[in-house]
Scaffold this motif. Structure first.
Motif, PDB file in Angstrom:
ATOM      1  N   LYS A  89      41.147  26.146  37.034  1.00  0.00           N
ATOM      2  CA  LYS A  89      40.608  24.826  37.314  1.00  0.00           C
ATOM      3  C   LYS A  89      41.131  23.796  36.305  1.00  0.00           C
ATOM      4  O   LYS A  89      41.854  24.119  35.366  1.00  0.00           O
ATOM      5  N   ASP A  90      40.711  22.548  36.501  1.00  0.00           N
ATOM      6  CA  ASP A  90      41.177  21.461  35.641  1.00  0.00           C
ATOM      7  C   ASP A  90      40.752  21.637  34.191  1.00  0.00           C
ATOM      8  O   ASP A  90      41.427  21.159  33.275  1.00  0.00           O
ATOM      9  N   ASN A  91      39.626  22.303  33.968  1.00  0.00           N
ATOM     10  CA  ASN A  91      39.154  22.529  32.598  1.00  0.00           C
ATOM     11  C   ASN A  91      39.844  23.704  31.913  1.00  0.00           C
ATOM     12  O   ASN A  91      39.508  24.069  30.785  1.00  0.00           O
ATOM     13  N   GLY A  92      40.808  24.329  32.605  1.00  0.00           N
ATOM     14  CA  GLY A  92      41.551  25.436  32.019  1.00  0.00           C
ATOM     15  C   GLY A  92      40.922  26.795  32.230  1.00  0.00           C
ATOM     16  O   GLY A  92      41.529  27.808  31.880  1.00  0.00           O
ATOM     17  N   LEU A  93      39.731  26.830  32.789  1.00  0.00           N
ATOM     18  CA  LEU A  93      39.043  28.094  33.007  1.00  0.00           C
ATOM     19  C   LEU A  93      39.382  28.653  34.387  1.00  0.00           C
ATOM     20  O   LEU A  93      39.732  27.923  35.313  1.00  0.00           O
ATOM     21  N   PHE A  94      39.242  29.967  34.503  1.00  0.00           N
ATOM     22  CA  PHE A  94      39.607  30.658  35.740  1.00  0.00           C
ATOM     23  C   PHE A  94      38.364  31.036  36.538  1.00  0.00           C
ATOM     24  O   PHE A  94      37.312  31.350  35.968  1.00  0.00           O
ATOM     25  N   GLU A  95      38.526  31.009  37.859  1.00  0.00           N
ATOM     26  CA  GLU A  95      37.536  31.613  38.745  1.00  0.00           C
ATOM     27  C   GLU A  95      38.261  32.649  39.608  1.00  0.00           C
ATOM     28  O   GLU A  95      39.444  32.487  39.926  1.00  0.00           O
ATOM     29  N   ALA A  96      37.556  33.711  39.950  1.00  0.00           N
ATOM     30  CA  ALA A  96      38.191  34.824  40.651  1.00  0.00           C
ATOM     31  C   ALA A  96      37.236  35.390  41.683  1.00  0.00           C
ATOM     32  O   ALA A  96      36.014  35.270  41.572  1.00  0.00           O
ATOM     33  N   ALA A  97      37.845  36.011  42.714  1.00  0.00           N
ATOM     34  CA  ALA A  97      37.059  36.644  43.785  1.00  0.00           C
ATOM     35  C   ALA A  97      37.819  37.862  44.286  1.00  0.00           C
ATOM     36  O   ALA A  97      39.052  37.876  44.314  1.00  0.00           O
ATOM     37  N   THR A  98      37.072  38.877  44.677  1.00  0.00           N
ATOM     38  CA  THR A  98      37.655  40.089  45.245  1.00  0.00           C
ATOM     39  C   THR A  98      36.720  40.618  46.319  1.00  0.00           C
ATOM     40  O   THR A  98      35.512  40.356  46.284  1.00  0.00           O
ATOM     41  N   SER A  99      37.277  41.348  47.284  1.00  0.00           N
ATOM     42  CA  SER A  99      36.458  41.864  48.385  1.00  0.00           C
ATOM     43  C   SER A  99      36.817  43.309  48.677  1.00  0.00           C
ATOM     44  O   SER A  99      37.909  43.779  48.328  1.00  0.00           O
ATOM     45  N   ILE A 100      35.888  43.985  49.337  1.00  0.00           N
ATOM     46  CA  ILE A 100      36.061  45.395  49.678  1.00  0.00           C
ATOM     47  C   ILE A 100      35.299  45.682  50.965  1.00  0.00           C
ATOM     48  O   ILE A 100      34.328  44.981  51.277  1.00  0.00           O
ATOM     49  N   VAL A 101      35.754  46.661  51.720  1.00  0.00           N
ATOM     50  CA  VAL A 101      35.045  47.119  52.922  1.00  0.00           C
ATOM     51  C   VAL A 101      34.500  48.504  52.637  1.00  0.00           C
ATOM     52  O   VAL A 101      35.255  49.426  52.324  1.00  0.00           O
ATOM     53  N   ILE A 102      33.187  48.642  52.701  1.00  0.00           N
ATOM     54  CA  ILE A 102      32.561  49.928  52.403  1.00  0.00           C
ATOM     55  C   ILE A 102      32.101  50.565  53.697  1.00  0.00           C
ATOM     56  O   ILE A 102      31.642  49.890  54.621  1.00  0.00           O
ATOM     57  N   LYS A 103      32.236  51.897  53.758  1.00  0.00           N
ATOM     58  CA  LYS A 103      31.898  52.660  54.950  1.00  0.00           C
ATOM     59  C   LYS A 103      30.632  53.475  54.706  1.00  0.00           C
ATOM     60  O   LYS A 103      30.268  53.778  53.565  1.00  0.00           O
TER      61      LYS A 103
END
Length: 337
Positions: A201-215
């Protein structure tokens, strides 16, 4: 004669003294030069808002109480911290370090000259010089400081059904440097994700996301772990999804559904062909009239539907009356003749 003896006596006594003085001075100089400044051989990592100690010591171990100890970054004159003549100096200290530094003096007699920095900021990241001087002798070492920002606790959300399982997403923001996200099962084993995104982001900090499919019956209990690039520490959230939320599929039910679909298809075809045949018989009814009194005609009538039999019954009656009229007409014609 007496004065010459006095001068010779003075010369004989001063020469050994001068030799002793020079020798002791040279030895003292050698002793003062026999130290090295030692720092960590790996970068040091600090977390924003916490305190950090930058390690530095003399080797061999000796007192640094009467030496000059200077911690600085790019400019020797504007220092991070200065210790000299047994006390600390703050006149030329860098403004951002004012009231945030402390030279640890508990071990200064053993050559420990470590620096403590309070309330670490992101701007503190960089190189630090630990400089020590004793008389005309000096030495220094350089160490690197990495600064990390720990972001928010991961937020886990259940999105939708996908690929026969449940699509689960993990999100977190406010990290520096770029973090690493990992899905883990209850035993700590890493699980493969289906997607992962990171953005600064503009403030230099990171945002992250991840996904998974569970059975079902596999990974219904899992956790999302996010950690900093430099540190082993991180933040983690866990989720458990009950089996009742998974799409319920029974193999016997699947087989039954398939059989019902096939039977329904056959039933539709039978009904279609029956209606088609019924329509054909009704439209071509005159062709059946010559045979309406035969056994074959009766058999055909019995094998078709009730409504078809009604139509053919009416046709048969009409056929009989038609025959009687023809017979009466023939008899009249014969009598007249």
């Amino acid at each position: 004669m007496t004065s010459s003896l006095w001068y010779s006596s003075m010369a004989s006594t001063s020469i050994p003294g001068l030799i002793i003085f020079c020798t002791s001075f040279y030895i003292q100089k050698l002793e003062s030069a026999q130290f090295s400044v030692i720092g960590p051989d790996q970068p040091v990592t600090a977390v924003v808002g916490q305190d950090i100690i930058l390690s530095c010591h003399l080797s061999p171990r000796m007192s640094a109480e009467n030496m000059e100890v200077r911690w600085f970054q790019n400019n020797f004159e504007t220092y991070v911290h200065l210790y000299r003549d047994g006390r600390d100096y703050y006149e030329q200290q860098m403004p951002k370090y004012q009231k945030r530094t402390e030279l640890l003096k508990d071990g200064i007699m053993d050559g420990n000259i470590s620096l403590k920095i309070l309330n670490i900021e992101r701007a503190d990241e960089g190189q630090y010089n630990c400089f020590v001087q004793d008389g005309i002798t000096h030495d220094e070492t350089i160490l690197d400081l990495h600064v990390a920002v720990l972001g928010s606790v991961p937020l886990i959300s259940v999105e939708d059904y996908q690929d026969g399982g449940i699509h689960v997403v993990c999100q977190s923001a406010g990290w520096f440097p770029e973090p690493k996200l990992v899905w883990r099962d209850p035993s700590g084993q890493h699980l493969p994700s289906v997607s992962e995104t990171k953005a600064q982001k503009d403030n230099g900090l990171f945002e992250a996301a991840t996904s998974i499919v569970i059975k079902e019956y596999t990974n219904s209990s899992l956790s999302c772990w996010i950690r900093d690039k430099y540190l082993s520490q991180g933040k983690e959230s866990a989720v458990y999804i009950s089996d009742q939320f998974f799409p319920w599929v029974n193999p016997w039910m699947v087989a039954l559904i398939v059989i019902l679909v096939i039977l329904s298809g056959f039933l539709v075809l039978i009904i279609y062909f029956c209606k088609l045949r019924t329509s054909s018989i009704i439209l071509n009814l005159p062709t059946y009239l010559p045979f309406c009194l035969s056994v074959h005609c009766l058999y055909t009538i019995n094998t078709i539907g009730v409504e078809k039999r009604r139509h053919l019954s009416r046709a048969g009656k009409n056929c009989a009356s038609c025959g009687e009229r023809k017979e009466s007409q023939s008899q009249v014609s014969e009598s007249s003749s």
